[in-house]
Design an enzyme around this catalytic site. Structure first.
Site, mmCIF file in Angstrom:
data_model
loop_
_atom_site.group_PDB
_atom_site.id
_atom_site.type_symbol
_atom_site.label_atom_id
_atom_site.label_comp_id
_atom_site.label_asym_id
_atom_site.label_seq_id
_atom_site.Cartn_x
_atom_site.Cartn_y
_atom_site.Cartn_z
ATOM 1 N N GLY A 182 68.271 26.599 -34.149
ATOM 2 C CA GLY A 182 68.809 25.725 -33.209
ATOM 3 C C GLY A 182 69.197 24.424 -33.616
ATOM 4 C CE LYS A 183 64.050 20.462 -35.225
ATOM 5 N NZ LYS A 183 63.051 19.910 -35.848
ATOM 6 C CG ASP A 240 59.042 15.979 -37.133
ATOM 7 O OD1 ASP A 240 58.824 17.157 -37.151
ATOM 8 O OD2 ASP A 240 57.901 15.122 -37.372
ATOM 9 C CB SER A 241 63.121 16.045 -33.000
ATOM 10 O OG SER A 241 63.178 17.488 -33.291
ATOM 11 C CB THR A 280 65.984 22.606 -40.308
ATOM 12 O OG1 THR A 280 65.130 23.054 -39.494
ATOM 13 C CG2 THR A 280 67.425 22.667 -39.914
ATOM 14 C CG PHE A 300 66.404 24.584 -30.001
ATOM 15 C CD1 PHE A 300 65.219 24.031 -30.506
ATOM 16 C CD2 PHE A 300 67.701 23.808 -30.136
ATOM 17 C CE1 PHE A 300 65.387 22.851 -31.214
ATOM 18 C CE2 PHE A 300 67.880 22.777 -30.921
ATOM 19 C CZ PHE A 300 66.806 22.266 -31.587
ATOM 20 N N GLY A 301 63.640 24.906 -27.613
ATOM 21 C CA GLY A 301 62.412 24.237 -27.547
ATOM 22 C C GLY A 301 62.178 23.954 -25.866
#
Length: 206
Positions: free
Chosen positions: A12-13, A75-76, A8, A163-164
């Site tokens: 953050g991930k 994937d989220s 990725t 994040f997000g």
């Protein structure tokens, strides 16, 4: 020791997955930056599917082939009940392009989400995070596991962590948003934590 590439570009991930894998033995965890793999325009077209599982597997396959290593991808996204499950697999680029131009995408997405939910009463602001975590080997073997976490969307962001959509995603059991929770607690409860732990268990059994 098996090298595991965290596939990725999302910082953050990468941080969260590294934290989740910190205590797992038998794996040397590396990121794309560690391998000096330049970003390619082709990466924008990988996640073109309608399910989290298909997108995670596509990304894992791509980077397994590119690196020749075992690759872990996820994937989220956020699924809001009042929006019919949107933004779903389009969570990363939810806001219209003209709203996001010149601004951080996360802030634009959050602002757009709040605008869409402006007239939705609190009791109908339920949502869930969904994550599919996939592992792919260069020889074609692959695994995928999913995790979910239920919550609600607040009317304004709280907290600066994560994040997000994390500052808007409220867990009633914790009395906090994902943006307020300490990283270790978030990882214990989150969709990504559940999916990655299930995937690691499957890898250990394989």
């Amino acid at each position: 020791m098996t090298r595991l590439v965290v596939a990725t570009r999302n910082a953050g991930k990468v941080r969260e997955i590294h934290e989740m894998l910190a205590g797992v033995g038998g794996y040397e965890v590396v990121g794309l930056a560690d391998l000096a793999i330049p970003e390619s325009p082709a990466e924008d077209d990988i996640e073109a599917y309608e399910t989290f599982e298909e997108n995670a597997l596509a990304k894992a396959r791509y980077f397994a082939a590119k690196t020749g290593e075992l690759a872990l991808a996820d994937d989220s996204g956020l699924c809001v009940d009042a929006l019919g499950g949107a933004p779903g697999v389009r969570s990363r680029r939810f806001a219209p392009v003209d709203e996001a131009r010149g601004e951080r995408q996360d802030a634009a997405n959050n602002r757009y989400l709040l605008a869409l939910l402006a007239d939705v009463p609190d009791e109908r602001r339920t949502a869930r995070y969904v994550c599919a975590a996939a592992a792919a080997w260069p020889d074609g073997r692959e695994l995928v596991r999913t995790g979910t976490c239920g919550g609600a969307i607040l009317r304004e962001p709280r907290g600066t962590g994560g994040f997000g959509y994390d500052p808007l995603f409220y867990l009633e059991t914790e009395g906090q948003t994902f943006g307020e929770l300490p990283p270790d607690r978030k990882n214990a409860l989150s969709h990504r934590g559940k999916a990655v732990r299930a995937l690691l268990q499957a890898l250990g059994e394989g």
